[in-house]
Design a protein around this motif. Structure first.
Motif, PDB file in Angstrom:
ATOM      1  N   ARG A  86      -4.178   1.499  12.042  1.00 50.03           N
ATOM      2  CA  ARG A  86      -5.199   0.858  12.229  1.00 50.03           C
ATOM      3  C   ARG A  86      -5.502   0.604  13.927  1.00 50.03           C
ATOM      4  N   MET A  87      -4.826   0.630  14.564  1.00 53.28           N
ATOM      5  CA  MET A  87      -4.399   0.424  15.916  1.00 53.28           C
ATOM      6  C   MET A  87      -5.387   1.629  16.841  1.00 53.28           C
ATOM      7  N   ARG A  88      -4.417   2.317  16.110  1.00 50.99           N
ATOM      8  CA  ARG A  88      -4.791   3.929  16.557  1.00 50.99           C
ATOM      9  C   ARG A  88      -6.695   3.646  16.530  1.00 50.99           C
ATOM     10  N   LEU A  89      -6.720   3.339  15.332  1.00 50.94           N
ATOM     11  CA  LEU A  89      -8.142   3.393  14.944  1.00 50.94           C
ATOM     12  C   LEU A  89      -9.054   2.698  16.020  1.00 50.94           C
ATOM     13  N   TRP A  90      -8.875   1.244  16.262  1.00 47.11           N
ATOM     14  CA  TRP A  90      -9.874   0.670  16.533  1.00 47.11           C
ATOM     15  C   TRP A  90      -9.271   1.079  19.160  1.00 47.11           C
ATOM     16  N   LEU A  91      -8.372   1.655  18.962  1.00 49.54           N
ATOM     17  CA  LEU A  91      -8.325   2.608  20.233  1.00 49.54           C
ATOM     18  C   LEU A  91      -8.740   3.266  20.091  1.00 49.54           C
ATOM     19  N   SER A  92      -9.555   4.522  19.428  1.00 52.94           N
ATOM     20  CA  SER A  92     -10.153   5.173  19.247  1.00 52.94           C
ATOM     21  C   SER A  92     -11.269   5.340  19.173  1.00 52.94           C
ATOM     22  N   LEU A  93     -11.916   4.094  18.871  1.00 49.78           N
ATOM     23  CA  LEU A  93     -13.331   3.447  18.693  1.00 49.78           C
ATOM     24  C   LEU A  93     -14.024   2.979  20.098  1.00 49.78           C
ATOM     25  N   CYS A 103     -15.920  13.861  30.997  1.00 44.91           N
ATOM     26  CA  CYS A 103     -15.824  12.786  30.326  1.00 44.91           C
ATOM     27  C   CYS A 103     -16.032  13.940  28.833  1.00 44.91           C
ATOM     28  N   GLY A 104     -17.116  14.374  28.893  1.00 43.67           N
ATOM     29  CA  GLY A 104     -16.865  15.137  27.756  1.00 43.67           C
ATOM     30  C   GLY A 104     -15.798  16.137  27.268  1.00 43.67           C
ATOM     31  N   VAL A 105     -15.158  16.478  27.320  1.00 44.68           N
ATOM     32  CA  VAL A 105     -13.633  16.672  27.151  1.00 44.68           C
ATOM     33  C   VAL A 105     -12.794  15.403  26.517  1.00 44.68           C
ATOM     34  N   LEU A 106     -13.182  14.989  26.841  1.00 44.16           N
ATOM     35  CA  LEU A 106     -12.030  13.752  26.430  1.00 44.16           C
ATOM     36  C   LEU A 106     -12.908  13.289  25.053  1.00 44.16           C
ATOM     37  N   TRP A 107     -14.154  12.915  24.999  1.00 39.16           N
ATOM     38  CA  TRP A 107     -14.976  12.530  23.435  1.00 39.16           C
ATOM     39  C   TRP A 107     -14.711  13.684  23.129  1.00 39.16           C
ATOM     40  N   LEU A 108     -14.456  15.389  22.635  1.00 38.24           N
ATOM     41  CA  LEU A 108     -14.525  15.834  21.843  1.00 38.24           C
ATOM     42  C   LEU A 108     -12.392  15.314  21.353  1.00 38.24           C
ATOM     43  N   VAL A 109     -11.350  15.336  22.943  1.00 43.59           N
ATOM     44  CA  VAL A 109     -10.215  14.561  22.094  1.00 43.59           C
ATOM     45  C   VAL A 109     -10.096  13.476  21.321  1.00 43.59           C
ATOM     46  N   VAL A 110     -11.058  12.318  21.361  1.00 43.82           N
ATOM     47  CA  VAL A 110     -10.682  11.271  21.090  1.00 43.82           C
ATOM     48  C   VAL A 110     -11.672  11.376  19.686  1.00 43.82           C
ATOM     49  N   THR A 111     -12.159  12.287  19.301  1.00 46.06           N
ATOM     50  CA  THR A 111     -13.273  12.206  17.859  1.00 46.06           C
ATOM     51  C   THR A 111     -12.219  13.353  16.588  1.00 46.06           C
ATOM     52  N   GLY A 139     -12.094   4.055  22.693  1.00 40.19           N
ATOM     53  CA  GLY A 139     -12.451   5.036  23.888  1.00 40.19           C
ATOM     54  C   GLY A 139     -13.487   6.688  23.182  1.00 40.19           C
ATOM     55  N   PHE A 140     -13.956   6.079  22.160  1.00 41.84           N
ATOM     56  CA  PHE A 140     -14.504   6.997  21.742  1.00 41.84           C
ATOM     57  C   PHE A 140     -16.036   6.818  22.790  1.00 41.84           C
ATOM     58  N   ALA A 141     -16.444   4.800  22.673  1.00 42.74           N
ATOM     59  CA  ALA A 141     -17.610   4.973  23.201  1.00 42.74           C
ATOM     60  C   ALA A 141     -17.853   4.350  24.722  1.00 42.74           C
ATOM     61  N   TRP A 142     -16.209   4.555  25.341  1.00 44.10           N
ATOM     62  CA  TRP A 142     -16.324   4.907  26.706  1.00 44.10           C
ATOM     63  C   TRP A 142     -16.319   6.588  27.230  1.00 44.10           C
ATOM     64  N   ALA A 143     -15.643   7.428  26.476  1.00 42.56           N
ATOM     65  CA  ALA A 143     -16.217   8.506  26.683  1.00 42.56           C
ATOM     66  C   ALA A 143     -17.994   8.934  26.640  1.00 42.56           C
ATOM     67  N   VAL A 144     -17.995   8.640  25.454  1.00 42.94           N
ATOM     68  CA  VAL A 144     -19.677   8.662  25.277  1.00 42.94           C
ATOM     69  C   VAL A 144     -20.675   8.109  26.328  1.00 42.94           C
ATOM     70  N   LEU A 194     -10.055  10.406  16.248  1.00 40.61           N
ATOM     71  CA  LEU A 194     -10.495   9.537  15.278  1.00 40.61           C
ATOM     72  C   LEU A 194     -10.237  10.125  14.164  1.00 40.61           C
ATOM     73  N   THR A 195     -10.482  10.929  13.951  1.00 42.51           N
ATOM     74  CA  THR A 195     -10.962  12.178  12.666  1.00 42.51           C
ATOM     75  C   THR A 195     -10.130  11.906  11.686  1.00 42.51           C
ATOM     76  N   MET A 196      -8.758  11.860  12.583  1.00 41.38           N
ATOM     77  CA  MET A 196      -7.201  12.674  12.188  1.00 41.38           C
ATOM     78  C   MET A 196      -7.021  11.189  11.583  1.00 41.38           C
ATOM     79  N   VAL A 197      -6.887  10.296  11.703  1.00 41.05           N
ATOM     80  CA  VAL A 197      -6.527   9.237  12.028  1.00 41.05           C
ATOM     81  C   VAL A 197      -7.225   8.341  11.172  1.00 41.05           C
ATOM     82  N   LEU A 198      -9.331   8.218  10.689  1.00 40.80           N
ATOM     83  CA  LEU A 198      -9.501   8.441   9.685  1.00 40.80           C
ATOM     84  C   LEU A 198      -9.144   9.124   8.413  1.00 40.80           C
ATOM     85  N   ARG A 199      -8.870  10.260   8.061  1.00 42.44           N
ATOM     86  CA  ARG A 199      -8.202  11.203   6.816  1.00 42.44           C
ATOM     87  C   ARG A 199      -6.827  10.719   6.673  1.00 42.44           C
ATOM     88  N   HIS A 200      -6.256   9.947   7.853  1.00 40.55           N
ATOM     89  CA  HIS A 200      -4.299   9.329   6.846  1.00 40.55           C
ATOM     90  C   HIS A 200      -5.221   7.970   5.966  1.00 40.55           C
TER      91      HIS A 200
END
Length: 88
Positions: free
Chosen positions: A15-22, A47-55, A24-29, A58-64
């Motif tokens: 859950r902490m990783r979820l919020w940190l990913s969100l 920033c676009g590459v960072l956006w891909l890494v964060v996405t 990071g996602f907002a700042w990367a966008v 985020l996908t892995m965290v949501l899956r877990h």
């Protein structure tokens, strides 16, 4: 309780990783858009590459999180028992 087997029985604070990913996602966008509009192509690409890494994270965290208590145990689930025979 430390048992020495933490790498094999560790749990992730998803859950902490979820919020940190969100966050990071907002700042990367924002960074991608801002640098692209400012004409700073290199920084926009970074920033676009960072956006891909964060996405991907985020996908892995949501899956877990959706896989249930095996990956994200609640407060009612006790810690894993230490292994009977530690690995050499």
């Amino acid at each position: 309780m430390r048992t020495g087997s933490e790498p094999t029985t560790a749990r992730s604070a998803l859950r902490m990783r979820l919020w940190l990913s969100l966050w990071g996602f907002a700042w990367a966008v924002f960074g991608t858009a801002a640098f692209a509009l400012a004409g700073r192509t290199g920084w926009a690409v970074a920033c676009g590459v960072l956006w891909l890494v964060v996405t991907a994270d985020l996908t892995m965290v949501l899956r877990h999180l959706r896989q249930g208590p095996h990956y994200q145990p609640g407060r009612d689930i006790p810690p894993y028992r230490p292994p009977e025979h530690p690995h050499p």
